[in-house]
Motif scaffolding. Structure first.
Motif, mmCIF file in Angstrom:
data_model
loop_
_atom_site.group_PDB
_atom_site.id
_atom_site.type_symbol
_atom_site.label_atom_id
_atom_site.label_comp_id
_atom_site.label_asym_id
_atom_site.label_seq_id
_atom_site.Cartn_x
_atom_site.Cartn_y
_atom_site.Cartn_z
ATOM 1 N N PRO A 57 0.819 -1.220 0.000
ATOM 2 C CA PRO A 57 0.000 0.000 0.000
ATOM 3 C C PRO A 57 0.850 1.265 0.000
ATOM 4 C CG PRO A 57 0.160 -0.859 2.217
ATOM 5 C CD PRO A 57 0.887 -1.836 1.325
ATOM 6 N N ARG A 58 0.222 2.399 -0.335
ATOM 7 C CA ARG A 58 0.889 3.704 -0.296
ATOM 8 C C ARG A 58 1.484 3.939 1.103
ATOM 9 N NH1 ARG A 58 0.912 8.506 -2.944
ATOM 10 N NH2 ARG A 58 -0.725 7.904 -4.392
ATOM 11 N N ASP A 59 2.629 4.564 1.134
ATOM 12 C CA ASP A 59 3.370 4.934 2.346
ATOM 13 C C ASP A 59 4.003 3.754 3.086
ATOM 14 O OD1 ASP A 59 2.819 7.661 1.937
ATOM 15 O OD2 ASP A 59 0.915 7.495 3.005
ATOM 16 N N ALA A 60 3.920 2.543 2.532
ATOM 17 C CA ALA A 60 4.625 1.410 3.139
ATOM 18 C C ALA A 60 6.124 1.644 2.972
ATOM 19 C CB ALA A 60 4.213 0.106 2.475
ATOM 20 N N VAL A 61 6.895 1.280 3.983
ATOM 21 C CA VAL A 61 8.352 1.412 3.946
ATOM 22 C C VAL A 61 8.943 0.013 4.023
ATOM 23 C CG1 VAL A 61 10.388 2.323 5.139
ATOM 24 C CG2 VAL A 61 8.278 3.668 5.058
ATOM 25 N N THR A 62 9.922 -0.256 3.166
ATOM 26 C CA THR A 62 10.552 -1.573 3.160
ATOM 27 C C THR A 62 12.040 -1.452 2.877
ATOM 28 O OG1 THR A 62 10.386 -3.823 2.274
ATOM 29 C CG2 THR A 62 10.105 -2.021 0.714
ATOM 30 N N ASP A 63 12.798 -2.442 3.314
ATOM 31 C CA ASP A 63 14.227 -2.493 3.032
ATOM 32 C C ASP A 63 14.431 -2.837 1.565
ATOM 33 O OD1 ASP A 63 14.945 -1.975 5.669
ATOM 34 O OD2 ASP A 63 14.917 -4.088 6.209
ATOM 35 N N ALA A 64 15.445 -2.243 0.967
ATOM 36 C CA ALA A 64 15.732 -2.460 -0.444
ATOM 37 C C ALA A 64 17.233 -2.608 -0.647
ATOM 38 C CB ALA A 64 15.193 -1.282 -1.266
ATOM 39 N N GLN A 65 17.594 -2.877 -1.876
ATOM 40 C CA GLN A 65 18.992 -2.965 -2.285
ATOM 41 C C GLN A 65 19.312 -1.755 -3.160
ATOM 42 O OE1 GLN A 65 21.045 -5.589 -1.335
ATOM 43 N NE2 GLN A 65 19.319 -6.259 -0.105
ATOM 44 N N ALA A 66 20.565 -1.477 -3.360
ATOM 45 C CA ALA A 66 20.971 -0.396 -4.261
ATOM 46 C C ALA A 66 20.792 -0.810 -5.724
ATOM 47 C CB ALA A 66 22.428 -0.018 -3.997
ATOM 48 N N ARG A 67 20.610 -2.090 -5.969
ATOM 49 C CA ARG A 67 20.521 -2.632 -7.333
ATOM 50 C C ARG A 67 19.233 -2.208 -8.033
ATOM 51 N NH1 ARG A 67 20.898 -9.056 -8.729
ATOM 52 N NH2 ARG A 67 20.524 -8.876 -10.964
ATOM 53 N N VAL A 68 19.377 -1.621 -9.231
ATOM 54 C CA VAL A 68 18.249 -1.235 -10.074
ATOM 55 C C VAL A 68 18.505 -1.800 -11.471
ATOM 56 C CG1 VAL A 68 16.972 0.687 -11.098
ATOM 57 C CG2 VAL A 68 17.833 0.876 -8.756
ATOM 58 N N GLU A 69 17.514 -2.508 -12.015
ATOM 59 C CA GLU A 69 17.607 -3.089 -13.356
ATOM 60 C C GLU A 69 16.327 -2.800 -14.109
ATOM 61 O OE1 GLU A 69 18.456 -7.279 -14.002
ATOM 62 O OE2 GLU A 69 19.894 -7.216 -12.357
ATOM 63 N N ASN A 70 16.435 -2.358 -15.346
ATOM 64 C CA ASN A 70 15.263 -2.124 -16.201
ATOM 65 C C ASN A 70 14.223 -1.226 -15.539
ATOM 66 O OD1 ASN A 70 16.362 -3.908 -18.135
ATOM 67 N ND2 ASN A 70 15.420 -5.645 -17.110
ATOM 68 N N GLY A 71 14.663 -0.295 -14.696
ATOM 69 C CA GLY A 71 13.729 0.594 -14.019
ATOM 70 C C GLY A 71 13.061 -0.025 -12.800
ATOM 71 N N TYR A 72 13.559 -1.172 -12.340
ATOM 72 C CA TYR A 72 13.017 -1.854 -11.166
ATOM 73 C C TYR A 72 14.082 -1.941 -10.090
ATOM 74 C CZ TYR A 72 8.703 -3.226 -13.423
ATOM 75 O OH TYR A 72 7.477 -3.196 -14.027
ATOM 76 N N ARG A 73 13.675 -1.673 -8.832
ATOM 77 C CA ARG A 73 14.591 -1.760 -7.697
ATOM 78 C C ARG A 73 14.381 -3.083 -6.982
ATOM 79 N NH1 ARG A 73 17.970 1.383 -4.784
ATOM 80 N NH2 ARG A 73 17.314 3.267 -5.853
ATOM 81 N N MET A 74 15.502 -3.724 -6.637
ATOM 82 C CA MET A 74 15.440 -4.978 -5.893
ATOM 83 C C MET A 74 15.189 -4.674 -4.424
ATOM 84 S SD MET A 74 18.276 -7.951 -5.242
ATOM 85 C CE MET A 74 18.174 -8.851 -6.767
ATOM 86 N N LEU A 75 14.224 -5.370 -3.842
ATOM 87 C CA LEU A 75 13.980 -5.268 -2.405
ATOM 88 C C LEU A 75 14.914 -6.222 -1.679
ATOM 89 C CD1 LEU A 75 10.072 -5.142 -2.391
ATOM 90 C CD2 LEU A 75 11.709 -3.244 -2.466
ATOM 91 N N SER A 76 14.961 -6.128 -0.368
ATOM 92 C CA SER A 76 15.893 -6.953 0.409
ATOM 93 C C SER A 76 15.571 -8.440 0.328
ATOM 94 C CB SER A 76 15.915 -6.500 1.861
ATOM 95 O OG SER A 76 14.636 -6.643 2.425
ATOM 96 N N ASP A 77 14.338 -8.785 -0.008
ATOM 97 C CA ASP A 77 13.964 -10.201 -0.101
ATOM 98 C C ASP A 77 14.021 -10.723 -1.539
ATOM 99 O OD1 ASP A 77 11.822 -8.854 -1.103
ATOM 100 O OD2 ASP A 77 10.366 -9.656 0.298
#
Length: 95
Positions: A57-77
Motif C-alpha cells: 500500500p501507499r506509504d509502506a516502507v521496506t528495506d531495499a537494495q541499491a541494485r536497479v535493473e530495467n527501471g526496477y529496484r530490488m527489495l531486500s527479499d
C-alpha cells in the motif's frame, strides 16, 4: 621477520579502519524505500512481464537494495518494484 612486518601492517590497517574489516563499508549502507503509488505491484523479477507476487500500500516502507535493473529496484527479499513508484527514505544512503 617478514611475518612480523606483515602482521604489523595488517594491525595498522585494522586500527585505521576503526576496527572493521577493510572494504566492509557496504554493510553500513542503509537502503529503504517508501511506496508512492496507491497500490504497488511487487514482482518476482525486474520487468512488467514478471509475475506479481504481492502488493504494497501507499506509504509502506521496506528495506531495499541499491541494485536497479530495467527501471526496477530490488527489495531486500529479492523481489522487485518499479522505481517510478518508490522513493528513497531520508535516512537511505544508497542511490
Amino acid at each position: 621477520m617478514i611475518v612480523i612486518g606483515v602482521l604489523g601492517v595488517a594491525g595498522v590497517m585494522y586500527a585505521a579502519n576503526g576496527g572493521k574489516q577493510m572494504g566492509s563499508d557496504k554493510s553500513a549502507e542503509i537502503c529503504k524505500v517508501t511506496v508512492t503509488a496507491d497500490i504497488l505491484n511487487v514482482r518476482s523479477g525486474p520487468g512488467d512481464m514478471q509475475p506479481i507476487v504481492s502488493t504494497m500500500p501507499r506509504d509502506a516502507v521496506t528495506d531495499a537494495q541499491a541494485r536497479v535493473e530495467n527501471g526496477y529496484r530490488m527489495l531486500s527479499d529479492r523481489r522487485w518494484v518499479s522505481q517510478s513508484f518508490v522513493a528513497l527514505t531520508s535516512d537511505s544512503t544508497c542511490r
